[in-house]
Design an enzyme around this catalytic site. Structure first.
Site, short mmCIF file in Angstrom:
data_model
loop_
_atom_site.label_atom_id
_atom_site.label_comp_id
_atom_site.label_asym_id
_atom_site.label_seq_id
_atom_site.Cartn_x
_atom_site.Cartn_y
_atom_site.Cartn_z
N LYS A 23 0.98 -1.05 0.11
CA LYS A 23 -0.04 -0.01 -0.38
C LYS A 23 0.98 0.91 0.01
O LYS A 23 1.71 1.36 1.24
CB LYS A 23 -0.86 0.21 1.75
CG LYS A 23 -1.91 1.20 1.97
CD LYS A 23 -2.72 1.48 2.53
CE LYS A 23 -2.65 0.06 3.69
NZ LYS A 23 -3.76 0.33 4.64
N CYS A 40 -0.68 14.28 -6.05
CA CYS A 40 -1.17 14.39 -7.28
C CYS A 40 -1.96 13.26 -6.50
O CYS A 40 -1.94 12.58 -5.71
CB CYS A 40 0.08 13.34 -8.32
SG CYS A 40 -0.28 12.55 -9.17
N CYS A 42 -3.30 11.54 -10.07
CA CYS A 42 -3.27 11.38 -11.24
C CYS A 42 -3.20 9.44 -10.97
O CYS A 42 -3.26 8.69 -12.06
CB CYS A 42 -3.58 11.59 -12.32
SG CYS A 42 -1.59 12.09 -12.49
N CYS A 51 2.11 16.92 -7.40
CA CYS A 51 2.17 16.69 -8.73
C CYS A 51 3.13 17.43 -9.74
O CYS A 51 4.16 18.26 -9.28
CB CYS A 51 0.51 17.93 -8.47
SG CYS A 51 -0.35 18.47 -10.73
N HIS A 55 -1.60 15.20 -15.06
CA HIS A 55 -2.79 15.04 -14.79
C HIS A 55 -3.07 15.78 -16.41
O HIS A 55 -4.33 15.10 -16.48
CB HIS A 55 -3.64 15.71 -13.67
CG HIS A 55 -3.04 16.76 -13.59
ND1 HIS A 55 -2.08 17.20 -12.95
CD2 HIS A 55 -4.10 17.67 -14.45
CE1 HIS A 55 -2.18 18.73 -12.62
NE2 HIS A 55 -2.98 18.98 -13.76
FE1 FES Z 1 -1.05 13.70 -10.64
FE2 FES Z 1 -1.05 16.32 -11.24
S1 FES Z 1 -2.66 15.38 -10.34
S2 FES Z 1 0.02 15.06 -11.67
#
Ligand code: FES
Length: 75
Positions: A23, A40, A42, A51, A55
């Site tokens: 995890k 981040c 994504c 990030c 994304h």
């Molecule tokens: Fe994943 Fe921006 S939310 S790179």
């Protein structure tokens, strides 16, 4: 009880970050946060858990609409 359908491994959200871990957990010390830090959501960032803008490409490729969580300090 009804049996849950087997999840397809291809439905994984996380494609390559710390796959050796059971995890992925990130702990952030609030004292070390700057005025604004983007995390981040994504799972595509090369700077995960931060990030890096990946994304945008992910959203364009997939039609998804994900973006970071922005931690911002009140001044
Ligand atoms: Fe994943 Fe921006 S939310 S790179």
């Amino acid at each position: 009880p009804t049996k849950q359908p087997q999840k397809d491994k291809n439905e994984a959200v996380n494609l390559k970050i710390q796959k050796e871990c059971p995890k992925v957990v990130n702990v952030v010390d609030l004292e070390e946060l700057g005025d604004k830090t983007c995390y981040c959501r994504c799972w595509r960032s090369k700077k995960f858990p931060l990030c890096d803008g990946s994304h945008n490409a992910h959203n364009e490729e997939t039609g998804d609409n994900v973006g970071p969580v922005v931690m911002k300090r009140n001044k």
